[in-house]
Design a protein around this motif. Structure first.
Motif, PDB file in Angstrom:
ATOM      1  N   VAL A 194       0.848  -1.206   0.000  1.00 11.42           N
ATOM      2  CA  VAL A 194       0.000   0.000   0.000  1.00 11.42           C
ATOM      3  C   VAL A 194       0.876   1.246   0.000  1.00 11.42           C
ATOM      4  CG1 VAL A 194      -1.591   1.384   1.382  1.00 11.42           C
ATOM      5  CG2 VAL A 194      -2.020  -1.049   1.082  1.00 11.42           C
ATOM      6  N   LEU A 195       1.904   1.236   0.876  1.00 11.35           N
ATOM      7  CA  LEU A 195       2.792   2.395   0.958  1.00 11.35           C
ATOM      8  C   LEU A 195       3.446   2.646  -0.414  1.00 11.35           C
ATOM      9  CD1 LEU A 195       4.641   1.918   4.384  1.00 11.35           C
ATOM     10  CD2 LEU A 195       2.563   3.217   3.892  1.00 11.35           C
ATOM     11  N   ARG A 196       3.871   1.555  -1.050  1.00  9.53           N
ATOM     12  CA  ARG A 196       4.551   1.687  -2.340  1.00  9.53           C
ATOM     13  C   ARG A 196       3.601   2.299  -3.375  1.00  9.53           C
ATOM     14  NH1 ARG A 196       9.715   1.998  -2.858  1.00  9.53           N
ATOM     15  NH2 ARG A 196       9.916   0.337  -1.338  1.00  9.53           N
ATOM     16  N   THR A 204      -4.265   6.355  -4.830  1.00 11.88           N
ATOM     17  CA  THR A 204      -5.103   6.671  -3.674  1.00 11.88           C
ATOM     18  C   THR A 204      -5.470   5.356  -3.011  1.00 11.88           C
ATOM     19  OG1 THR A 204      -6.058   8.417  -4.995  1.00 11.88           O
ATOM     20  CG2 THR A 204      -7.188   7.873  -2.934  1.00 11.88           C
ATOM     21  N   PHE A 205      -5.361   5.308  -1.706  1.00 12.06           N
ATOM     22  CA  PHE A 205      -5.770   4.078  -1.043  1.00 12.06           C
ATOM     23  C   PHE A 205      -6.743   4.393   0.089  1.00 12.06           C
ATOM     24  CE2 PHE A 205      -5.764   0.804   2.108  1.00 12.06           C
ATOM     25  CZ  PHE A 205      -5.816  -0.354   1.358  1.00 12.06           C
ATOM     26  N   VAL A 206      -7.875   3.750   0.028  1.00 12.33           N
ATOM     27  CA  VAL A 206      -8.851   3.893   1.108  1.00 12.33           C
ATOM     28  C   VAL A 206      -9.087   2.506   1.686  1.00 12.33           C
ATOM     29  CG1 VAL A 206     -11.161   4.657   1.724  1.00 12.33           C
ATOM     30  CG2 VAL A 206      -9.913   5.836  -0.062  1.00 12.33           C
ATOM     31  N   ASP A 207      -9.094   2.414   2.987  1.00  8.97           N
ATOM     32  CA  ASP A 207      -9.228   1.126   3.656  1.00  8.97           C
ATOM     33  C   ASP A 207     -10.492   0.396   3.193  1.00  8.97           C
ATOM     34  OD1 ASP A 207      -7.946  -0.174   6.363  1.00  8.97           O
ATOM     35  OD2 ASP A 207     -10.065  -0.696   6.087  1.00  8.97           O
ATOM     36  N   PRO A 208     -10.377  -0.900   2.954  1.00 11.59           N
ATOM     37  CA  PRO A 208     -11.551  -1.666   2.485  1.00 11.59           C
ATOM     38  C   PRO A 208     -12.745  -1.518   3.436  1.00 11.59           C
ATOM     39  CG  PRO A 208      -9.571  -3.026   2.440  1.00 11.59           C
ATOM     40  CD  PRO A 208      -9.172  -1.724   3.030  1.00 11.59           C
ATOM     41  N   GLU A 209     -12.470  -1.387   4.734  1.00 11.04           N
ATOM     42  CA  GLU A 209     -13.555  -1.239   5.694  1.00 11.04           C
ATOM     43  C   GLU A 209     -14.309   0.074   5.454  1.00 11.04           C
ATOM     44  OE1 GLU A 209     -14.623  -3.402   7.824  1.00 11.04           O
ATOM     45  OE2 GLU A 209     -16.107  -2.069   8.759  1.00 11.04           O
ATOM     46  N   GLY A 243      -6.989   1.843  -4.918  1.00 10.02           N
ATOM     47  CA  GLY A 243      -5.832   2.268  -5.682  1.00 10.02           C
ATOM     48  C   GLY A 243      -5.372   1.285  -6.751  1.00 10.02           C
ATOM     49  N   HIS A 244      -6.223   0.340  -7.115  1.00 17.24           N
ATOM     50  CA  HIS A 244      -5.814  -0.621  -8.127  1.00 17.24           C
ATOM     51  C   HIS A 244      -6.018  -0.065  -9.528  1.00 17.24           C
ATOM     52  CE1 HIS A 244      -5.179  -3.847  -5.276  1.00 17.24           C
ATOM     53  NE2 HIS A 244      -6.319  -3.515  -4.677  1.00 17.24           N
ATOM     54  N   SER A 245      -5.140  -0.490 -10.431  1.00 20.94           N
ATOM     55  CA  SER A 245      -5.285  -0.110 -11.837  1.00 20.94           C
ATOM     56  C   SER A 245      -6.346  -0.998 -12.484  1.00 20.94           C
ATOM     57  CB  SER A 245      -3.954  -0.300 -12.561  1.00 20.94           C
ATOM     58  OG  SER A 245      -3.655  -1.686 -12.606  1.00 20.94           O
ATOM     59  N   ASN A 246      -6.753  -0.620 -13.697  1.00 25.27           N
ATOM     60  CA  ASN A 246      -7.740  -1.424 -14.405  1.00 25.27           C
ATOM     61  C   ASN A 246      -7.273  -2.872 -14.559  1.00 25.27           C
ATOM     62  OD1 ASN A 246      -9.282   0.791 -14.617  1.00 25.27           O
ATOM     63  ND2 ASN A 246      -9.456   0.805 -16.860  1.00 25.27           N
ATOM     64  N   GLY A 247      -5.964  -3.027 -14.889  1.00 28.71           N
ATOM     65  CA  GLY A 247      -5.423  -4.364 -15.079  1.00 28.71           C
ATOM     66  C   GLY A 247      -5.532  -5.183 -13.799  1.00 28.71           C
ATOM     67  N   ALA A 248      -5.155  -4.553 -12.649  1.00 23.91           N
ATOM     68  CA  ALA A 248      -5.201  -5.261 -11.367  1.00 23.91           C
ATOM     69  C   ALA A 248      -6.634  -5.641 -11.022  1.00 23.91           C
ATOM     70  CB  ALA A 248      -4.607  -4.387 -10.274  1.00 23.91           C
ATOM     71  N   ILE A 249      -7.567  -4.726 -11.294  1.00 20.76           N
ATOM     72  CA  ILE A 249      -8.980  -5.005 -11.010  1.00 20.76           C
ATOM     73  C   ILE A 249      -9.449  -6.182 -11.859  1.00 20.76           C
ATOM     74  CG2 ILE A 249     -11.332  -4.093 -11.172  1.00 20.76           C
ATOM     75  CD1 ILE A 249     -10.149  -1.301 -10.616  1.00 20.76           C
TER      76      ILE A 249
END
Lengths: 504, 226
Positions: free
Chosen positions: B132-134, B141-146, B176-182
């Motif tokens: 996440v930090l990376r 952008t990272f928002v906690d899943p909760e 914060g995932h890219s389209n590919g990761a999703i």
């Protein structure tokens, strides 16, 4: 307030007890430091205020030599005379109430005279007597007590307010309150005590007064009627010469009559005060204020404790668990993936994680951090997020209400939403919070509406009672409207003006 | 032994850490150093955080939200202030509990590039935490899943218009995932994800303006609950 009363009373007492001309500085300090003696003094202070000799002034006046020429003797005579009048009227009016009892008493004491001989008949008569008293006793005793409280001022000038409550409007409300009050039944007791008292006064006073009159008129009586005799125990007079010295005794009996008037008035007044008079209104009001304040202080203390526990759990246990979880995570980096050790570490991490979640939910139930940090709208939104029933929150507060008001509002909404989920089939609810400006400062209004079947009973359910109590502590009001078919709406108004210490 | 996560291909990112709990601070320093985030300063309150950032010019700030003296949102306010001064500074805020308004305060700063908001308990999964930090350092952008889970429960009109699949996609976008990761996570094609994202943006009435990071805007739309 307590302190002021205590410090006002105590030094005086210490001076009396110490006997020295100057107050002992140590003795003067002890009571405030020692809770036991403090309590003791407060108790006697209260007792002394409430039930002193009902007409102590009268008693003191009688002890002074000038009693006969003081207004107190006239008051005592007037009181006794009016007692006879009132007593006779009561005796006539209340005949149906005591007749059954008198009949039973006569039947038991002197069977030949009594009209009832059969025990079952006696029981029946007693039952009728009891029903008559229960039904009609208060109707007679209430006006009697009202008159007697007025008359009491003759011998006891302190205020004599009744101990009755203010009944709700309507005949039924009046009946329900009056027939269940202890004050009413004390007055019924007074009514029944007044009858023998009146009888006693008539006998004793009648005797003394007639003695006085006979002794005074003695010389004329024996002169006019030849052969007539005045006899007063061992003393007897048949001639004017013999009757003349006895006339000198008439002031003595008159004196005795007046003093006896004083004594009976004192006793009667004490009885009347004990049975007919409630505690002074100002004292009740002061006690009520004190109780209200202490209740609010208690709620504050609980609130403070909850916050402290929440803080301790947050900053202590939770932080340590997170650190533990992180250590476990670090340890996993150093073992082979899919090894037994890795599986165990992963399991330990899962448990730690569950524990953290559990602890977080627990803390949220104790006192929501978000309420302290971000205020009511954020806390209400979070409540809505956790509610199984979809909730729309509309909270528009231009400024933050005092923290105890926020806490109460939060509690009410949390309870209301729990009720919605548990007891209704509502599939939607709304929460509306806003500040209504008023002449005496803002009022926080919170409305929780659910679109369930309605028909909620405001009396049943400890949840609603608990909410009402919490709101009442803050000097607020709660209204419930729940027509059949819904919607159910709880509306709470909380004044934001109560000035209290705010422990954070 | 696991493969070293801080291999030579990872560029070290100088990091400033703000956390008032000593136990947790030491643990975090260990984790950060291990994964290639050398800690140049570890402080215990918001003011010290701002000073340390001014002094060391780090590439990443990891901060607790509640810190002395008031234990409310000092860390958050410091982070927002730092972002105001330098919108490129990557900031990850750690929160003890889910608080949506915290998340939106932070994500509003610098249009939401390179920020993360996550629950403190996530740091237990050290590898995921490091990843996440990376991602945040790289501008995600990272928002906690909760937080996302709670957001999705809010029934507001734009949300109602999304299909369950679009909800899932949006949740992953917020992480914060890219389209590919999703696409890999949902085991669908990249094209399908692209179509979902397009639908989401359309349903949220986001303008087709290329200058605005529309993915972040979509997440922000949720956080504001409109």
């Amino acid at each position: 307030m307590d302190e002021v009363v205590a410090s006002g009373v105590l030094p005086a007492r210490c001076r009396e007890g110490g006997g020295g001309p100057t107050p002992d500085p140590v003795a003067g300090r002890i009571p405030r430091d020692d809770p036991a003696s403090y309590r003791g003094d407060m108790t006697t202070g209260t007792v002394r205020q409430r039930t002193p000799g009902a007409s102590a002034d009268l008693l003191r006046a009688m002890a002074r030599p000038g009693f006969l020429v003081s207004r107190w003797s006239l008051r005592a005579i007037a009181y006794t005379a009016t007692t006879v009048v009132i007593g006779l009227i009561t005796m006539m009016v209340a005949t149906p109430l005591y007749m059954p009892w008198t009949a039973v008493a006569i039947a038991l004491l002197e069977p030949p005279i009594g009209t009832v001989g059969d025990p079952s008949q006696l029981v029946l008569v007693l039952l009728v007597g009891l029903i008559l008293i229960v039904c009609f006793g208060p109707l007679l005793s209430l006006p009697l007590a009202a008159v007697e409280r007025r008359r009491l001022r003759l011998v006891s000038p302190r205020p004599a307010e009744s101990g009755h409550r203010v009944p709700p409007p309507g005949l039924w409300g009046w009946i329900r309150v009056r027939y269940t009050e202890a004050a009413t039944w004390r007055e019924v007791v007074y009514l029944f005590l007044l009858l023998p008292l009146t009888f006693l006064i008539i006998v004793v006073m009648g005797t003394l007064v007639s003695f006085t009159l006979v002794l005074l008129m003695g010389p004329f009586l024996v002169e006019d009627v030849p052969g007539a005799q005045i006899s007063l125990g061992p003393l007897a007079a048949t001639t004017t010469e013999e009757a003349l010295p006895l006339t000198l005794l008439s002031p003595v009996t008159l004196l005795a009559a007046v003093y006896l008037c004083g004594v009976t008035s004192y006793g009667h007044g004490s009885l009347a005060r004990a049975l007919l008079v409630g505690p002074p209104k100002e004292e009740l009001r002061a006690e009520l204020t004190e109780v209200t304040h202490s209740r609010a202080r208690l709620v504050d203390a609980f609130e403070y404790e909850r916050r402290r526990i929440e803080r301790d759990l947050h900053d202590g246990a939770q932080q340590r668990l997170v650190a533990l979880n992180m250590d476990l995570g670090m340890a996993r980096l150093d073992v082979d993936e899919n090894s037994e050790a890795d599986r165990r570490l992963a399991a330990a991490q899962r448990k730690a994680d569950e524990l953290i979640t559990e602890l977080r939910e627990l803390v949220r139930g104790i006192h929501p951090r978000v309420l302290t940090d971000r205020g009511l709208p954020a806390a209400l939104a979070e409540l809505a997020d956790h509610s199984p029933v979809p909730v729309t929150v509309q909270a528009d507060l231009p400024r933050r209400p005092p923290s105890h008001v926020e806490g109460t509002a939060y509690f009410v909404v949390a309870e209301a939403l729990t009720n919605v989920y548990k007891h209704t089939e509502a599939n939607a609810a709304t929460v509306h919070a806003f500040l209504a400006p008023g002449a005496h400062g803002d009022t926080l209004v919170v409305e929780v509406t659910d679109y369930g079947p309605g028909g909620a009973d405001p009396v049943r359910g400890s949840g609603l009672t608990g909410m009402r109590d919490r709101v009442a502590v803050m000097g607020g009001t709660m209204d419930l409207s729940s027509p059949q078919g819904g919607p159910t709406r709880i509306r709470v108004e909380l004044p934001c003006t109560i000035d209290r210490t705010d422990p954070r | 032994m696991h493969d070293r996560p801080d291999g030579p291909e990872v560029t070290p990112v100088p990091t400033v850490l703000a956390e008032d709990g000593v136990l947790l601070r030491e643990g975090l320093v260990g984790v950060l150093e291990r994964f290639g985030f050398p800690v140049v300063a570890a402080v215990g309150d918001g003011d010290a955080l701002i000073e340390a950032v001014d002094e060391h010019r780090p590439g990443l700030v990891v901060t607790d939200i509640r810190m002395p003296p008031d234990f409310t949102d000092e860390g958050l306010r410091a982070a927002v202030e730092l972002r105001r001064r330098n919108a490129d500074l990557a900031v990850v805020a750690l929160s003890q509990y889910v608080e949506l308004s915290y998340a939106s305060d932070l994500l509003d700063s610098g249009q939401g590039h390179g920020v993360g908001y996550l629950l403190k308990q996530r740091v237990g999964d050290v590898r995921e935490f490091a990843s996440v930090l990376r991602r945040v350092v790289e501008g995600a952008t990272f928002v906690d899943p909760e937080v996302v889970r709670q957001l999705l429960r809010r029934r507001s009109d734009p949300l109602e218009r999304l299909t369950p699949r679009e909800h899932e996609v949006l949740a992953l976008m917020a992480e914060g995932h890219s389209n590919g990761a999703i696409a890999r996570r949902l085991t669908v094609s990249d094209a399908a994800v692209g179509k979902h994202v397009g639908n989401i943006l359309a349903k949220l009435d986001l303008p087709p303006d290329e200058d605005v990071h529309r993915r972040v805007q979509a997440v922000l739309a949720y956080l504001r609950g409109n």
